[in-house]
Design a protein around this motif. Sequence first.
Motif, PDB file in Angstrom:
ATOM      1  N   VAL A 149     -18.112   3.790 -38.633  1.00 16.67           N
ATOM      2  CA  VAL A 149     -19.018   2.681 -38.931  1.00 16.67           C
ATOM      3  C   VAL A 149     -20.287   3.259 -39.544  1.00 16.67           C
ATOM      4  CG1 VAL A 149     -20.296   0.751 -37.947  1.00 16.67           C
ATOM      5  CG2 VAL A 149     -18.086   1.407 -36.966  1.00 16.67           C
ATOM      6  N   PRO A 150     -20.639   2.865 -40.769  1.00 15.65           N
ATOM      7  CA  PRO A 150     -21.855   3.429 -41.371  1.00 15.65           C
ATOM      8  C   PRO A 150     -23.100   2.995 -40.592  1.00 15.65           C
ATOM      9  CG  PRO A 150     -20.965   1.671 -42.762  1.00 15.65           C
ATOM     10  CD  PRO A 150     -19.964   1.910 -41.666  1.00 15.65           C
ATOM     11  N   THR A 151     -24.144   3.790 -40.690  1.00  8.97           N
ATOM     12  CA  THR A 151     -25.404   3.547 -39.981  1.00  8.97           C
ATOM     13  C   THR A 151     -25.889   2.111 -40.197  1.00  8.97           C
ATOM     14  OG1 THR A 151     -25.898   5.871 -40.373  1.00  8.97           O
ATOM     15  CG2 THR A 151     -27.733   4.481 -39.671  1.00  8.97           C
ATOM     16  N   TRP A 202     -20.078   7.823 -28.539  1.00 12.21           N
ATOM     17  CA  TRP A 202     -18.951   8.089 -29.432  1.00 12.21           C
ATOM     18  C   TRP A 202     -18.583   6.886 -30.312  1.00 12.21           C
ATOM     19  CZ3 TRP A 202     -14.416  11.197 -26.713  1.00 12.21           C
ATOM     20  CH2 TRP A 202     -14.904  12.446 -26.306  1.00 12.21           C
ATOM     21  N   ALA A 203     -18.690   5.672 -29.734  1.00 10.94           N
ATOM     22  CA  ALA A 203     -18.068   4.532 -30.431  1.00 10.94           C
ATOM     23  C   ALA A 203     -18.871   3.240 -30.287  1.00 10.94           C
ATOM     24  CB  ALA A 203     -16.659   4.325 -29.898  1.00 10.94           C
ATOM     25  N   LEU A 204     -18.550   2.293 -31.159  1.00  8.07           N
ATOM     26  CA  LEU A 204     -19.177   0.976 -31.151  1.00  8.07           C
ATOM     27  C   LEU A 204     -18.117  -0.103 -30.958  1.00  8.07           C
ATOM     28  CD1 LEU A 204     -21.553   1.254 -34.271  1.00  8.07           C
ATOM     29  CD2 LEU A 204     -22.178   1.521 -31.853  1.00  8.07           C
ATOM     30  N   ASP A 205     -18.513  -1.209 -30.296  1.00  5.53           N
ATOM     31  CA  ASP A 205     -17.590  -2.337 -30.174  1.00  5.53           C
ATOM     32  C   ASP A 205     -17.645  -3.200 -31.433  1.00  5.53           C
ATOM     33  OD1 ASP A 205     -19.761  -4.077 -30.068  1.00  5.53           O
ATOM     34  OD2 ASP A 205     -19.644  -4.379 -27.905  1.00  5.53           O
ATOM     35  N   GLY A 227     -16.211  -2.704 -35.302  1.00  7.72           N
ATOM     36  CA  GLY A 227     -16.467  -1.533 -34.467  1.00  7.72           C
ATOM     37  C   GLY A 227     -15.726  -0.313 -34.957  1.00  7.72           C
ATOM     38  N   GLY A 228     -15.851   0.775 -34.176  1.00  9.87           N
ATOM     39  CA  GLY A 228     -15.204   2.022 -34.569  1.00  9.87           C
ATOM     40  C   GLY A 228     -15.949   3.205 -33.991  1.00  9.87           C
ATOM     41  N   ILE A 229     -15.771   4.357 -34.616  1.00  6.62           N
ATOM     42  CA  ILE A 229     -16.392   5.584 -34.121  1.00  6.62           C
ATOM     43  C   ILE A 229     -17.702   5.816 -34.882  1.00  6.62           C
ATOM     44  CG2 ILE A 229     -16.037   8.028 -33.637  1.00  6.62           C
ATOM     45  CD1 ILE A 229     -13.107   7.625 -33.621  1.00  6.62           C
TER      46      ILE A 229
END
Lengths: 364, 364
Positions: A149-151, A202-205, A227-229
């Motif tokens: 996931v980009p900033t 580590w990750a986002l929902d 979401g993703g890493i």
Amino acid sequence: MAVYKKVSFEQTEAFCRKAFQGYGFSEEQSVQITDVLLAADLYGIESHGIQRLIRYHKEITSGLVDLKAVPEIVKETPLSATVDGHNAMGQTLSIWAMELAIQKAKQSGVGMVTIRNGNHYGIAGYYTRMAAEKGLIGICMTNSEAILVPTFGRQAMLGTNPIAFSMPAKPIPFTFDAATTVVPRGKLEVYAKRDGTIPDGWALDENGHPSVDADRVLKNIIAKSGGGILPLGGAGEGTSGHKGYGFAMLCEICTAIFSSGLTSNLACRAPDGAKTCQFFMAVDYGMFGDKDELETHLSEFLQQLRDSNKADGQDRIFTHGEKEYESEKRVRAEGIPLNEKTYSEMQMIAEFTGAEDLLPTPHE
Amino acid sequence: MAVYKKVSFEQTEAFCRKAFQGYGFSEEQSVQITDVLLAADLYGIESHGIQRLIRYHKEITSGLVDLKAVPEIVKETPLSATVDGHNAMGQTLSIWAMELAIQKAKQSGVGMVTIRNGNHYGIAGYYTRMAAEKGLIGICMTNSEAILVPTFGRQAMLGTNPIAFSMPAKPIPFTFDAATTVVPRGKLEVYAKRDGTIPDGWALDENGHPSVDADRVLKNIIAKSGGGILPLGGAGEGTSGHKGYGFAMLCEICTAIFSSGLTSNLACRAPDGAKTCQFFMAVDYGMFGDKDELETHLSEFLQQLRDSNKADGQDRIFTHGEKEYESEKRVRAEGIPLNEKTYSEMQMIAEFTGAEDLLPTPHE
């Protein structure tokens, strides 16, 4: 918590070779695929080793991999080749591509091969070590299914996009091989097979909030529901997550842009192939100076790093490639650690490919 | 907390050009040095801009920079040059080196120039943009005074070791320029000039423990008494600090190892020069495909990134180079933000170089 047992490296190698032949690969191709796959287990990179056999099984049997594909050079110069991989198996395609880059580097000083319509190829460090064994610098990258996931985003747009780099040194080559995400996807798969919880950071929902739920993150990624890493450096800009995002972009440019292939956000969506893109580079560093002197210089600096002062409570500083080297000796002697889920997948694959007679027997 | 005012960009440019001539640089050299220095202020990278004038002042007046040095090519191929910089001013040396890399890339497809006995050169992205303006890929790296503590260490062994990469795109080139530490040294200098506190996760004290004290960390670095800045990814391996350490190594290899120069742990110790090492690379990506098509492909992907879903509470996703582009328009219109400590340093330098008549007047 999944129970871990061990299987002999040699038995697992013989099993995998027979299994890949069972799918229809040639003997040479089966040796190559097995070699790359189990190099990950030897190096202690469980995420990319035998636990991923099930993923290759699915890709091969669902038609995502074309067993008969022959790579096509669509543009070539003395320094470069642009290749259409035509959905060939990633490992055989990539060994061929790195050999081409090595040949060009030996003739011209630099060789660069960029591939479109490629496939998952295992650990990037396998290919850069090929160059180091020939006395060259090796560089290798691949894009992959969108997971980073980009900033400031909440939608995965880039792959784990690993960058690997090897240079000969004594006693072992320097080999750096890293996803530009905080962790690779395979590490989430390993944690999902354990108890399902991942460390914070580590990750986002799906809404772009931090998550420690490996299953939820992986399911979202598969369903492409958000979401993703996180990129190396973490969430936001406070600890420079935008830098990990930038290194992932560097990978995307050398792979998908150079090859005119699919960027990570569009890859892994077609029924006939993952269509990921790769980049292989070899450099004969003799163009810069005496090769032995350069290698000695690097070896000495690596030793200075190992000898430098340790933080309170730490007794060792590693240089890149050391852990893998030591792991290889251990795994060859003691066997590959395996959880029960992976072993049951191997049983199914043994039956499917007619390799039951070579299925390794786990031990404690 | 230091008070911030602003100075006109044009006035500051005229002042710097005169000041550098005051030290003894030629008019052309003074224009070049000023151009690189103030590019940082234009791009909003305060850490590398006018606030660092005092550092160049000290280096020039203490004899660390040799104003009359002429770079020497010690080894050359159609693709490469290995250069002894003989302690020349970093900016003039680096512009010359990137021009050489560009010339080689135009003739042979790839150009690589590696420098030993170089000097601080400002922002890496300045040089990669030079290549992008000529329709090429630009890559640039430098090592620097040891400030990065390797994973599990407490002794700075690598520099901030930035890696920069540019490729032409519409409406602006993609330019990634990042220290492989969490933050560059200049950012600590900026925080030290403010209230002296830095965020957690940036630095270690002399024992290898986390520290938020900018002055303490900077003093330790100068005294070489331990501690320093963390690699991108942070402390330990939990969020992959070993990856930032690995990218820093990649920089160290392309700069100090390729050029047979000093690695960061040995640089910046001699009385006659910083003796840092640099690497400049240009690639004509037309070797991979039609250049317009490749550029369009990249431009479209960058737009897809900007258009992708935002995290809760965020309204914008940046691509690398955008912030700098927008900052440039703002700074040209509104002036360069300046704290009072930096302004007093400029006053001293104005007197020293005979440039008092061009010293800019700060405004709110």
